[in-house]
Design a protein around this motif. Structure first.
Motif, PDB file in Angstrom:
ATOM      1  N   GLY A 103      -2.904  -2.136  -2.652  1.00 44.51           N
ATOM      2  CA  GLY A 103      -2.921  -2.630  -1.277  1.00 44.51           C
ATOM      3  C   GLY A 103      -4.213  -3.340  -0.938  1.00 44.51           C
ATOM      4  N   THR A 147       0.830  -1.211   0.000  1.00 48.30           N
ATOM      5  CA  THR A 147       0.000   0.000   0.000  1.00 48.30           C
ATOM      6  C   THR A 147       0.863   1.260   0.000  1.00 48.30           C
ATOM      7  OG1 THR A 147      -1.717  -1.188   1.241  1.00 48.30           O
ATOM      8  CG2 THR A 147      -1.865   1.207   1.183  1.00 48.30           C
ATOM      9  N   TRP A 184      -4.383  -1.523   6.318  1.00 53.22           N
ATOM     10  CA  TRP A 184      -4.465  -0.952   4.971  1.00 53.22           C
ATOM     11  C   TRP A 184      -4.861   0.514   5.011  1.00 53.22           C
ATOM     12  CZ3 TRP A 184      -9.153   0.697   2.675  1.00 53.22           C
ATOM     13  CH2 TRP A 184      -9.021   1.105   1.336  1.00 53.22           C
TER      14      TRP A 184
END
Length: 222
Positions: free
Chosen positions: A50, A42, A85
């Protein structure tokens, strides 16, 4: 070696997805590595790549939940992937650990208050039952004498703070994983001054206000 592994992950999205998938099958270190891979991809490739890796990483967790009927475990572990994330996206766009800390504190404060308010009593009772059962197991196995076990008042107190402690530990774990991913990224990109970023991380006035708001919200729930 880290450079070669990073190039392998970044060469194709499916490479990172497969690594996250297989690492997520096993708990412990490999499970942690799966989250670090999500954070690293990410940070380097952006939110879309991601999220693709994240999707593959949670598939083994979903399969385990269906087999073991442990949906709560899937929700908790899946939330760790999503938070990792999401916070990686924030860090990628801001390049500031101060902003990262502020954002994560804000969303967690809101989430804990909104989630705990309707389920406060049931969650506290859940912790009381599990702590009591654990203490009984310790006493039955002779690890502690009967008079050394926690009292009812002590168990009630632990149940009241258990949610906050668990959330704090989860946040520290995510912070640690993102720090490792950022350090790994700094080894590939010399423009990223990891040590300087960490030293410049500050808690501003907004974080102080959030902390007060969070404390007041928890007192209101209690």
């Amino acid at each position: 070696m880290l450079g070669r592994f990073a190039n392998f992950l970044l060469k194709r999205s499916r490479n990172a997805a497969l690594v996250a998938f297989f690492c997520s099958i096993f708990p412990g270190f490999l499970g942690t590595l799966s989250l670090i891979v999500v954070a690293f991809v990410t940070l380097r490739g952006g939110a879309k790549e991601g999220f693709f890796v994240l999707s593959w990483g949670v598939l083994p967790l979903l399969a385990h939940s269906f087999v073991d009927q442990s949906y709560l475990v899937f929700i908790v572990e899946g939330a760790a992937f999503v938070l990792t994330w999401g916070m990686s996206v924030v860090l990628r766009r801001s390049s500031s650990w101060s902003v990262f800390i502020t954002v994560i504190l804000f969303f967690v404060s809101i989430a804990v208050i909104l989630f705990s308010y309707p389920f406060h009593v049931s969650l506290e009772q859940w912790w009381v039952v599990h702590i009591s059962d654990y203490m009984q197991i310790i006493v039955d196995e002779g690890i502690l004498p009967n008079d050394g076990a926690l009292s009812t008042l002590q168990i009630d107190f632990l149940a009241q703070i258990a949610i906050g402690v668990e959330v704090l530990l989860a946040l520290l774990a995510i912070y640690f994983k993102l720090a490792l991913a950022r350090w790994w990224e700094s080894k590939l990109d010399k423009r990223i001054l990891f040590k300087k970023e960490m030293l410049n991380a500050r808690l501003g006035y907004f974080c102080l206000i959030l902390s007060i708001f969070f404390s007041c919200g928890c007192d209101f729930i209690a």
